[in-house]
Design a protein around this motif. Structure first.
Motif, short mmCIF file in Angstrom:
data_model
loop_
_atom_site.label_atom_id
_atom_site.label_comp_id
_atom_site.label_asym_id
_atom_site.label_seq_id
_atom_site.Cartn_x
_atom_site.Cartn_y
_atom_site.Cartn_z
N SER A 243 11.04 -2.37 2.29
CA SER A 243 9.77 -1.71 2.61
C SER A 243 9.81 -1.09 4.00
O SER A 243 9.34 0.04 4.21
N VAL A 244 10.38 -1.81 4.98
CA VAL A 244 10.55 -1.25 6.32
C VAL A 244 11.42 0.00 6.26
O VAL A 244 11.10 1.04 6.84
N ALA A 245 12.54 -0.10 5.55
CA ALA A 245 13.47 1.02 5.46
C ALA A 245 12.84 2.22 4.78
O ALA A 245 13.03 3.37 5.20
N LEU A 246 12.06 2.01 3.74
CA LEU A 246 11.39 3.11 3.04
C LEU A 246 10.39 3.81 3.97
O LEU A 246 10.31 5.04 4.00
N ALA A 247 9.63 3.00 4.73
CA ALA A 247 8.65 3.59 5.64
C ALA A 247 9.33 4.44 6.71
O ALA A 247 8.86 5.53 7.06
N LEU A 248 10.47 3.98 7.25
CA LEU A 248 11.18 4.73 8.28
C LEU A 248 11.87 5.96 7.71
O LEU A 248 11.85 7.04 8.32
N ALA A 249 12.50 5.79 6.54
CA ALA A 249 13.21 6.92 5.94
C ALA A 249 12.26 8.07 5.62
O ALA A 249 12.64 9.24 5.74
N GLU A 250 11.03 7.74 5.24
CA GLU A 250 10.05 8.79 4.95
C GLU A 250 9.75 9.64 6.18
O GLU A 250 9.32 10.79 6.07
N GLN A 251 9.97 9.06 7.37
CA GLN A 251 9.67 9.77 8.62
C GLN A 251 10.93 10.34 9.27
O GLN A 251 10.90 10.75 10.43
N GLY A 252 12.01 10.36 8.52
CA GLY A 252 13.23 11.01 9.02
C GLY A 252 14.09 10.15 9.90
O GLY A 252 15.04 10.65 10.52
N VAL A 253 13.81 8.86 10.00
CA VAL A 253 14.64 7.96 10.80
C VAL A 253 15.91 7.64 9.99
O VAL A 253 15.82 7.26 8.82
N THR A 254 17.06 7.79 10.59
CA THR A 254 18.31 7.43 9.93
C THR A 254 18.39 5.91 9.83
O THR A 254 18.44 5.21 10.85
N ARG B 270 25.88 -6.55 -1.77
CA ARG B 270 26.05 -5.10 -1.76
C ARG B 270 25.21 -4.42 -2.83
O ARG B 270 24.73 -3.30 -2.64
N SER B 271 25.00 -5.10 -3.95
CA SER B 271 24.21 -4.48 -5.01
C SER B 271 22.76 -4.31 -4.57
O SER B 271 22.10 -3.33 -4.95
N ALA B 272 22.25 -5.24 -3.77
CA ALA B 272 20.88 -5.11 -3.27
C ALA B 272 20.78 -3.92 -2.32
O ALA B 272 19.82 -3.14 -2.38
N ALA B 273 21.74 -3.77 -1.43
CA ALA B 273 21.74 -2.63 -0.50
C ALA B 273 21.83 -1.31 -1.27
O ALA B 273 21.15 -0.33 -0.94
N ARG B 274 22.68 -1.28 -2.30
CA ARG B 274 22.81 -0.04 -3.08
C ARG B 274 21.51 0.27 -3.83
O ARG B 274 21.12 1.44 -3.96
N ALA B 275 20.84 -0.78 -4.33
CA ALA B 275 19.57 -0.56 -5.02
C ALA B 275 18.51 0.01 -4.08
O ALA B 275 17.76 0.91 -4.44
N ALA B 276 18.48 -0.51 -2.85
CA ALA B 276 17.54 0.02 -1.86
C ALA B 276 17.88 1.46 -1.51
O ALA B 276 16.98 2.31 -1.38
N ALA B 277 19.16 1.75 -1.35
CA ALA B 277 19.58 3.12 -1.03
C ALA B 277 19.23 4.08 -2.16
O ALA B 277 18.81 5.23 -1.92
N ALA B 278 19.37 3.62 -3.40
CA ALA B 278 19.05 4.47 -4.54
C ALA B 278 17.57 4.83 -4.58
O ALA B 278 17.19 5.86 -5.15
N ARG B 279 16.75 4.02 -3.94
CA ARG B 279 15.30 4.30 -3.88
C ARG B 279 14.94 5.19 -2.70
O ARG B 279 13.76 5.46 -2.46
N GLY B 280 15.95 5.60 -1.93
CA GLY B 280 15.68 6.47 -0.79
C GLY B 280 15.41 5.74 0.49
O GLY B 280 14.86 6.31 1.45
N ALA B 281 15.79 4.45 0.57
CA ALA B 281 15.50 3.65 1.76
C ALA B 281 16.49 3.87 2.89
O ALA B 281 16.26 3.39 4.00
N GLY B 282 17.59 4.55 2.62
CA GLY B 282 18.58 4.78 3.68
C GLY B 282 19.97 4.87 3.12
O GLY B 282 20.18 5.13 1.93
#
Length: 363
Positions: A15-26, A34-46
């Protein structure tokens, strides 16, 4: 703040990553799973790529018992210029950090007071922290640069910063979060082996009481173990009240139902329930203001697409300001109720207006 690393991609980290990614923060996503990180990335979290240089801030979204070890590991690796965490217990992890010799100048303890009964990266939401308190526990060694970056994190996520000492935080969350979760779980456990008929009679009250019991058991074991002293103290007080209730009920059970209502134990039980009324009234209401008692207008809905949207559209035409909405699903699966909560003066107009549109209303 241009770059952030989120260590741990569960509900809060994602949720933190999604909020930051929406504002252009890398945003770099780091997780031993690793599967959890990939799942978050697939949602646009970073991105799951390792940062090539120290990031501006690292958010440690790991269980309380792991915060100090992860901080030590990532500081040695030079992951970030400043660090924070989101764990729901503060003093024991800080003591562990001190024992490990972590750099506390670059660290600010944090805890966003938001969550869901679901867990994992797929449950993450960019708006999870909007308007919610976000406790910060800076220490004497905290540098202004680190505090400034964590305050920016809170602002970008839509949270409201609240500064407390670790001890104040742990006592407060034991009361408003950890003990309620434990009690919800204990109540839900009563349903595990009971007759199916009893469970089928469950209504919204039982759902409200047990909703948070669906939380991750392993995570909550870590939370309760880490904050055991504060939770145990409150639980002991609660156990005293339960003993009083048990004595009163047994005393009334020893008489006939008519006599039980006038038994001295009934007055003791009533006093305990009245204390509950007083405590409930202290829970902040809308926008953090004084709690307000609303009138309830219940509308019967059929289980079909667009039904909720239609009743809300018709309700808006009455001019009533709907303060809250609750859904109560019927056990037959074909109908349910939507409960519209409004101020008392709006209830009659809302009821009349909905009935004019043909809605079955139970005021």
């Amino acid at each position: 703040m241009r770059t952030v690393a989120v260590v741990g991609t569960g509900l809060i980290g994602t949720s933190v990553a999604l909020a930051l990614a929406e504002q252009g923060v890398t945003t770099h996503l780091i997780d031993r799973d690793r599967s959890a990180a990939r799942a978050a990335a697939a949602r646009g979290a970073g991105t799951t790529e390792t940062p090539r240089a120290p990031v501006d801030l690292a958010v440690l979204a790991v269980p309380p018992g792991s915060v100090a070890a992860v901080l030590e590991e990532q500081q040695k690796a030079g992951l970030a210029r400043a660090y924070t965490d989101v764990a729901s217990v503060k003093r024991p992890p800080q003591a562990d950090m001190e024992a490990r010799g972590c750099d506390l100048a670059s660290f600010v303890g944090g805890h966003p007071m938001a969550g869901r009964e679901r867990s994992g990266p797929l449950a993450g939401r960019a708006d999870l922290f909007g308007g919610r308190p976000w406790v910060l526990t800076p220490g004497p060694a905290t540098e202004q640069l680190a505090l400034g970056r964590v305050l920016e994190l809170v602002r970008r996520c839509g949270g409201v910063p609240v500064v407390l000492s670790p001890e104040e935080h742990d006592r407060a969350v034991a009361l408003v979060s950890h003990l309620p979760h434990l009690l919800a779980s204990l109540m839900a456990a009563r349903l595990r082996d009971d007759e199916a008929l009893a469970v089928r009679l469950a209504g919204q009250g039982l759902r409200d009481v047990t909703r948070i019991a669906a939380g991750d058991a392993a995570l909550w074991t870590d939370i309760l173990a880490t904050n055991a002293p504060a939770v145990a103290e409150l639980l002991a007080d609660l156990a005293g009240d339960l003993e009083a209730v048990l004595r009163a009920l047994r005393a009334m059970a020893s008489t006939d139902p008519v006599t039980a209502r006038s038994h001295p134990a009934a007055a003791e039980l009533s006093a305990l329930l009245a204390r509950g009324n007083e405590g409930h009234a202290r829970i902040p209401g809308k926008h953090g203001g004084t709690s307000v008692t609303y009138s309830s207008v219940r509308v019967l809905l059929r289980d079909r697409a667009g039904e909720l949207a239609r009743v809300l559209a018709d309700a808006s035409g009455t001019g009533a300001n709907i303060e809250d909405i609750r859904l109560d699903h019927a056990t037959d699966g074909n109908t349910g109720f939507v409960e519209l909560l409004v101020t008392g003066e709006s209830a009659d107009a809302l009821t009349a207006g909905l009935r004019r549109h043909g809605w079955p209303v139970h005021a």
